[in-house]
Design an enzyme around this catalytic site. Structure first.
Site, PDB file in Angstrom:
ATOM      1  N   GLY A   1      38.688  47.636  41.810  1.00  0.00           N
ATOM      2  CA  GLY A   1      37.066  47.701  41.445  1.00  0.00           C
ATOM      3  C   GLY A   1      36.591  46.341  40.625  1.00  0.00           C
ATOM      4  N   ASP A   2      37.590  45.771  39.795  1.00  0.00           N
ATOM      5  CA  ASP A   2      37.271  44.694  39.126  1.00  0.00           C
ATOM      6  C   ASP A   2      36.900  43.566  40.203  1.00  0.00           C
ATOM      7  OD1 ASP A   2      37.404  42.703  36.930  1.00  0.00           O
ATOM      8  OD2 ASP A   2      39.220  42.045  37.674  1.00  0.00           O
ATOM      9  N   VAL A   3      37.906  43.194  41.176  1.00  0.00           N
ATOM     10  CA  VAL A   3      37.451  42.181  42.104  1.00  0.00           C
ATOM     11  C   VAL A   3      36.241  42.254  42.914  1.00  0.00           C
ATOM     12  CG1 VAL A   3      39.171  42.801  43.894  1.00  0.00           C
ATOM     13  CG2 VAL A   3      38.797  40.368  43.548  1.00  0.00           C
TER      14      VAL A   3
END
EC number: 3.1.26.-
Length: 132
Positions: A19-21
């Site tokens: 999710g971060d990327v």
């Protein structure tokens, strides 16, 4: 070789990792489309969207506004309760909620719920733009 994955069975921190990327990609595209080209300004703007504080704020807005489905709320709870090392520059509660936000984004992406992902990410960006 393709391996079938079930995001519902993945660890929350793995979902958050993805999710971060994915969220950062959306944010970078948004900033570039706004016409910003100077590298330092790009970075500064991106941080205002992807910081733990910003992500925690957005997730609280989603929860307060009843924007999430029961399944999404379950993913958020799992992400919020995941055991991880909290960075020194943020408080534990903010970090837990930002991890939960990233887990939600990772879940939607890996579950190929792209229309829902687009909607929530753009809502997050709009919420943060209004806050600026």
């Amino acid at each position: 070789m393709s391996k079938e994955i079930n995001p519902s069975l993945m660890k929350s921190l793995t979902l958050a990792y993805m999710g971060d990327v994915i969220y950062e990609k959306y944010v970078r595209e948004y900033i570039i489309q706004k016409g910003e080209v100077k590298p330092q300004a790009l970075h500064t703007m991106a941080v205002s969207f992807v910081s733990a504080k910003a992500q925690s704020y957005v997730l609280h807005r989603f929860l307060d506004d009843g924007l999430l489905t029961e399944q999404e709320e379950a993913i958020v709870r799992r992400g919020r309760n995941a055991k991880s090392n909290v960075p020194k520059n943020t408080d534990p509660q903010t970090y837990r909620y930002s991890t939960a936000f990233e887990a939600l984004i990772g879940y939607l992406y890996l579950n190929e719920e792209f229309e829902r992902l687009d909607y929530l990410v753009f809502q997050a960006i709009l919420d943060l733009e209004e806050r600026r």
